[in-house]
Design a protein around this motif. Structure first.
Motif, PDB file in Angstrom:
ATOM      1  N   PHE A 207      19.285  11.759 -10.189  1.00 50.83           N
ATOM      2  CA  PHE A 207      18.667  11.943  -8.863  1.00 50.83           C
ATOM      3  C   PHE A 207      17.108  11.687  -8.771  1.00 50.83           C
ATOM      4  N   GLY A 208      16.447  11.888  -9.774  1.00 46.69           N
ATOM      5  CA  GLY A 208      14.965  11.575  -9.377  1.00 46.69           C
ATOM      6  C   GLY A 208      14.698  10.018  -9.775  1.00 46.69           C
ATOM      7  N   SER A 209      15.681   9.669 -10.542  1.00 46.94           N
ATOM      8  CA  SER A 209      15.432   7.963 -10.802  1.00 46.94           C
ATOM      9  C   SER A 209      15.319   7.089  -9.480  1.00 46.94           C
ATOM     10  N   PHE A 210      16.062   7.623  -8.357  1.00 44.24           N
ATOM     11  CA  PHE A 210      16.210   7.191  -7.133  1.00 44.24           C
ATOM     12  C   PHE A 210      14.791   7.219  -6.570  1.00 44.24           C
ATOM     13  N   VAL A 211      14.150   8.483  -6.583  1.00 47.02           N
ATOM     14  CA  VAL A 211      12.997   8.794  -5.927  1.00 47.02           C
ATOM     15  C   VAL A 211      11.675   8.070  -6.454  1.00 47.02           C
ATOM     16  N   VAL A 212      11.619   7.928  -7.971  1.00 45.14           N
ATOM     17  CA  VAL A 212      10.795   6.943  -8.588  1.00 45.14           C
ATOM     18  C   VAL A 212      10.985   5.671  -8.120  1.00 45.14           C
ATOM     19  N   TYR A 213      11.997   5.208  -8.170  1.00 46.70           N
ATOM     20  CA  TYR A 213      12.452   3.887  -7.793  1.00 46.70           C
ATOM     21  C   TYR A 213      11.675   3.282  -6.450  1.00 46.70           C
ATOM     22  N   LYS A 214      12.370   4.368  -5.456  1.00 44.32           N
ATOM     23  CA  LYS A 214      11.926   4.188  -3.839  1.00 44.32           C
ATOM     24  C   LYS A 214      10.283   4.239  -3.917  1.00 44.32           C
ATOM     25  N   ALA A 215       9.491   4.964  -4.789  1.00 43.12           N
ATOM     26  CA  ALA A 215       8.083   5.261  -4.828  1.00 43.12           C
ATOM     27  C   ALA A 215       7.647   3.969  -5.283  1.00 43.12           C
ATOM     28  N   LEU A 216       8.008   3.105  -6.118  1.00 43.13           N
ATOM     29  CA  LEU A 216       7.578   1.905  -6.595  1.00 43.13           C
ATOM     30  C   LEU A 216       7.832   0.727  -5.527  1.00 43.13           C
ATOM     31  N   ARG A 217       9.094   0.630  -4.783  1.00 45.04           N
ATOM     32  CA  ARG A 217       9.097   0.011  -3.845  1.00 45.04           C
ATOM     33  C   ARG A 217       8.384  -0.011  -2.465  1.00 45.04           C
ATOM     34  N   SER A 218       8.115   1.282  -2.112  1.00 42.05           N
ATOM     35  CA  SER A 218       7.371   1.698  -1.086  1.00 42.05           C
ATOM     36  C   SER A 218       5.813   1.523  -1.330  1.00 42.05           C
ATOM     37  N   THR A 219       5.279   1.682  -2.452  1.00 41.15           N
ATOM     38  CA  THR A 219       3.992   1.491  -2.830  1.00 41.15           C
ATOM     39  C   THR A 219       3.376   0.096  -2.982  1.00 41.15           C
ATOM     40  N   LYS A 220       4.622  -0.778  -3.454  1.00 40.09           N
ATOM     41  CA  LYS A 220       4.269  -2.115  -3.422  1.00 40.09           C
ATOM     42  C   LYS A 220       4.148  -2.874  -2.239  1.00 40.09           C
TER      43      LYS A 220
ATOM     44  N   ARG B 271       0.829   0.276  -0.534  1.00 41.54           N
ATOM     45  CA  ARG B 271      -0.446   0.666  -1.206  1.00 41.54           C
ATOM     46  C   ARG B 271      -0.243   0.035  -2.631  1.00 41.54           C
ATOM     47  N   ILE B 272      -0.701  -1.244  -2.677  1.00 41.54           N
ATOM     48  CA  ILE B 272      -0.739  -1.869  -4.071  1.00 41.54           C
ATOM     49  C   ILE B 272      -1.576  -0.899  -5.146  1.00 41.54           C
ATOM     50  N   ASP B 273      -2.376  -0.260  -4.895  1.00 43.58           N
ATOM     51  CA  ASP B 273      -3.215   0.260  -5.518  1.00 43.58           C
ATOM     52  C   ASP B 273      -2.357   1.368  -6.374  1.00 43.58           C
ATOM     53  N   LEU B 274      -1.924   2.421  -5.429  1.00 43.25           N
ATOM     54  CA  LEU B 274      -0.721   3.214  -6.041  1.00 43.25           C
ATOM     55  C   LEU B 274       0.381   2.776  -6.675  1.00 43.25           C
ATOM     56  N   PHE B 275       0.718   1.378  -6.457  1.00 40.96           N
ATOM     57  CA  PHE B 275       1.887   0.825  -7.167  1.00 40.96           C
ATOM     58  C   PHE B 275       1.451   0.512  -8.497  1.00 40.96           C
ATOM     59  N   TRP B 276       0.347  -0.087  -8.729  1.00 43.15           N
ATOM     60  CA  TRP B 276       0.038  -0.545 -10.207  1.00 43.15           C
ATOM     61  C   TRP B 276      -0.324   0.848 -10.989  1.00 43.15           C
ATOM     62  N   ASN B 277      -0.841   1.765 -10.360  1.00 41.87           N
ATOM     63  CA  ASN B 277      -1.199   3.019 -11.048  1.00 41.87           C
ATOM     64  C   ASN B 277       0.319   3.657 -11.678  1.00 41.87           C
ATOM     65  N   LEU B 278       1.278   3.557 -10.643  1.00 41.69           N
ATOM     66  CA  LEU B 278       2.546   4.289 -11.199  1.00 41.69           C
ATOM     67  C   LEU B 278       3.026   3.292 -12.192  1.00 41.69           C
ATOM     68  N   VAL B 279       2.951   2.038 -11.980  1.00 39.06           N
ATOM     69  CA  VAL B 279       3.384   1.073 -13.143  1.00 39.06           C
ATOM     70  C   VAL B 279       2.773   1.340 -14.469  1.00 39.06           C
ATOM     71  N   LYS B 280       1.517   1.512 -14.399  1.00 41.94           N
ATOM     72  CA  LYS B 280       0.891   1.792 -15.684  1.00 41.94           C
ATOM     73  C   LYS B 280       1.512   3.052 -16.281  1.00 41.94           C
TER      74      LYS B 280
END
Length: 325
Positions: free
Chosen positions: A272-285, A288-297
């Motif tokens: 279940f959590g994998s969908f949350v993290v996946y959506k967090a990446l897509r939404s921030t990209k 909020r590109i700053d949050l996106f790259w922090n999450l990627v890192k």
């Protein structure tokens, strides 16, 4: 139309019913020793398993006085009324009677209010409350109903059938004041509701309204608990919905960034959590590109592990960036 025998008709029911006060005293549901033939006949009319089309034709011929007298008979005792509206067919027939006469609606409204919680948490009777909220036009009746909804909102939200009724009422709420009051109550209690088997559906429904103020309020109530919820099936739906608005998205993503790497890795591999993290990446990209790259890192060190788990969708995003692990 014959009722409970070919010699007992609607006209004889009305003739036998005193007007305007109805039957005095306590009249128990059919089956009790003191139940009257009149009430037994009406009970049969309202709860028989067939004849809905003829019932609709019959009530279409009634004038306002007859509708008022019928409502008076049906509601002359709370137990009797409950026995009818908790019956599948009885509930459907009472719903058909609502909205046809202001005087009859006033009688039905009083009966619903007397047993509001019992009616609105019953599998069949709850639809009487839902229908009443749609058809009642009088402001006083509507206000009285909304006050009961507010008073019992959390009890309804945490009930198997009450949550369905509350969701329908929230969706169709036509009074801005009471609508906001209900939304604020759900938002303030979002944490306990999100962890409840029925209450989580109410939080989900409120989030689908896309009211940005309410979404932010829910996110604030869930701050510090989003990861725990994301490990659960229905909790993850709530967190995913929060990721759809910028104001609430930030609350969720900051929590993801602040958790330790091992916990984030377990969440990203969870079914279940994998969908949350996946959506967090897509939404921030997207916003909020700053949050996106922090999450990627923070996720990049776990790329190989993610490939062999429920987190493969997350791994695909990371690999598409062509970064070194």
């Amino acid at each position: 139309m014959a009722v409970a025998g070919d010699t007992f008709s609607m006209s004889t029911m009305f003739d036998a019913l005193p007007y305007p006060t109805g039957i005095s005293g306590s009249v128990p549901p059919p089956g009790f020793a003191s139940a009257t033939h009149l009430h037994a006949a009406m009970f049969n009319l309202m709860t028989c398993c067939d004849g809905m089309s003829s019932f609709k034709e019959m009530i279409a011929t009634l004038d306002k006085t007859e509708l008022q007298r019928m409502a008076s008979l049906l509601t002359s005792d709370s137990d009797y009324f409950m026995a009818i509206v908790t019956n599948k067919h009885g509930s459907r027939r009472v719903q058909k009677l609502l909205g046809k006469s202001d005087d009859a609606d006033a009688i039905f409204c009083a009966a619903i209010l007397r047993r509001f919680l019992q009616i609105t948490t019953d599998k069949y009777a709850s639809y009487v409350t839902i229908r009443a909220m749609v058809v009642f036009d009088d402001k006083d009746k509507k206000k009285a109903m909304y006050e009961q909804i507010l008073y019992y909102a959390l009890d309804l939200a945490c009930d198997q059938y009450g949550c369905i009724a509350l969701n329908d009422i929230i969706t169709d709420a036509d009074d801005p004041y009471y609508r906001d009051q209900i939304l604020d109550l759900v938002a303030y209690n979002a944490l306990c509701l999100s962890n409840d088997a029925s209450g989580n559906f109410v939080v989900q429904r409120v989030l689908t309204l896309n009211d940005l103020r309410t979404m932010h309020s829910i996110a604030v109530s869930l701050r510090g608990h989003c990861i725990d919820l994301s490990f659960k099936k229905y909790g993850s739906y709530i967190v995913e919905k929060l990721l759809e608005a910028d104001e609430s998205m930030v609350v969720v993503v900051v929590e993801l960034l602040e958790c330790d790497g091992d916990r984030l890795m377990r969440l990203a591999r969870n079914e279940f959590g994998s969908f949350v993290v996946y959506k967090a990446l897509r939404s921030t990209k997207m916003s909020r590109i700053d949050l996106f790259w922090n999450l990627v890192k923070k996720l990049l060190p776990f790329l190989r592990i993610l490939r062999r788990s429920h987190g493969s969708n997350i791994a695909n995003i990371l690999e598409s960036l062509k970064l070194r692990c």
